[in-house]
Design a protein around this motif. Sequence first.
Motif, PDB file in Angstrom:
ATOM      1  N   UNK A 174       2.007  -1.474 -13.752  1.00 42.91           N
ATOM      2  CA  UNK A 174       1.597  -0.807 -14.987  1.00 42.91           C
ATOM      3  C   UNK A 174       0.097  -0.539 -14.895  1.00 42.91           C
ATOM      4  N   UNK A 175      -0.297   0.589 -14.298  1.00 46.22           N
ATOM      5  CA  UNK A 175      -1.720   0.832 -14.065  1.00 46.22           C
ATOM      6  C   UNK A 175      -2.542   0.943 -15.353  1.00 46.22           C
ATOM      7  N   UNK A 208      -2.542  -9.069  -8.573  1.00 40.24           N
ATOM      8  CA  UNK A 208      -3.013  -7.715  -8.870  1.00 40.24           C
ATOM      9  C   UNK A 208      -2.013  -6.665  -8.401  1.00 40.24           C
ATOM     10  N   UNK A 209      -1.369  -6.907  -7.271  1.00 43.34           N
ATOM     11  CA  UNK A 209      -0.370  -5.955  -6.768  1.00 43.34           C
ATOM     12  C   UNK A 209       0.885  -5.958  -7.653  1.00 43.34           C
ATOM     13  N   UNK A 222       0.825  -1.204   0.000  1.00 51.01           N
ATOM     14  CA  UNK A 222       0.000   0.000   0.000  1.00 51.01           C
ATOM     15  C   UNK A 222       0.863   1.260   0.000  1.00 51.01           C
ATOM     16  N   UNK A 223       1.941   1.234   0.767  1.00 50.83           N
ATOM     17  CA  UNK A 223       2.816   2.414   0.882  1.00 50.83           C
ATOM     18  C   UNK A 223       3.535   2.729  -0.425  1.00 50.83           C
ATOM     19  N   UNK A 252      -1.730   3.875  -9.590  1.00 50.67           N
ATOM     20  CA  UNK A 252      -1.707   2.450  -9.275  1.00 50.67           C
ATOM     21  C   UNK A 252      -2.844   2.085  -8.321  1.00 50.67           C
ATOM     22  N   UNK A 253      -3.060   2.903  -7.308  1.00 45.52           N
ATOM     23  CA  UNK A 253      -4.142   2.650  -6.353  1.00 45.52           C
ATOM     24  C   UNK A 253      -5.502   2.691  -7.050  1.00 45.52           C
ATOM     25  N   UNK A 254      -5.684   3.624  -7.977  1.00 50.55           N
ATOM     26  CA  UNK A 254      -6.945   3.703  -8.713  1.00 50.55           C
ATOM     27  C   UNK A 254      -7.152   2.476  -9.594  1.00 50.55           C
ATOM     28  N   UNK A 255      -6.089   1.997 -10.228  1.00 51.24           N
ATOM     29  CA  UNK A 255      -6.204   0.795 -11.068  1.00 51.24           C
ATOM     30  C   UNK A 255      -6.516  -0.435 -10.234  1.00 51.24           C
TER      31      UNK A 255
END
Length: 187
Positions: free
Chosen positions: A42-43, A36-37, A13-14, A20-23
């Motif tokens: 590559x978002x 997924x992480x 998360x950090x 990336x967080x939105x994807x």
Amino acid sequence: MKLSAPRIAPLSDAELSREQAEALEPYFWGNTSNLMRTLAHNPEALSRFTPWVSYFCSRLMHLPPRAKEIVILRTGFLCKSGYEWAHHVKSGMRTGLTESEIFGIKQGAQAGWSPAEAVLIQAADELLRDCFIDDATWAALRRHYSEDQCMDVVYTAAFYAQLSMVLNTFGVQLDEGLKLDPDLKRD
């Protein structure tokens, strides 16, 4: 599993950028998987991957869940994707596959399957070997499944073969709580 460590490590998360967080947002139903992480590096690709993967998880798919899991498991086994296999053993059991049947998927179409299920395994074998289902196997599929369902057999094997390539090459490691099948241990 081809690799004992990731080539591309899953992002914590950090480490996630806003993009990336939105994807990853569509996948935050509990703990987001190593897959997924890893793809979140590559978002843009992940956001375009999301609609296609959602088809296989939706009720829009014409192939019955048990049949879909047979195709996924056979594809994952042939691709030596320990990650895919471990995830879909659990999914397959939720659709009614038994431990004996899951072992039979590794053995192939001649492992005591009904004709309708044996042809699913045969179709996956041909797709992975030849990138094509021959006329006899296609005719057998059509005896048991609608045209839309037959299309889903091809889509499923193709998608999960591609996903297995990603998993194997990026070295995505098993998520917590999953066990590597002894038949899929590193060479």
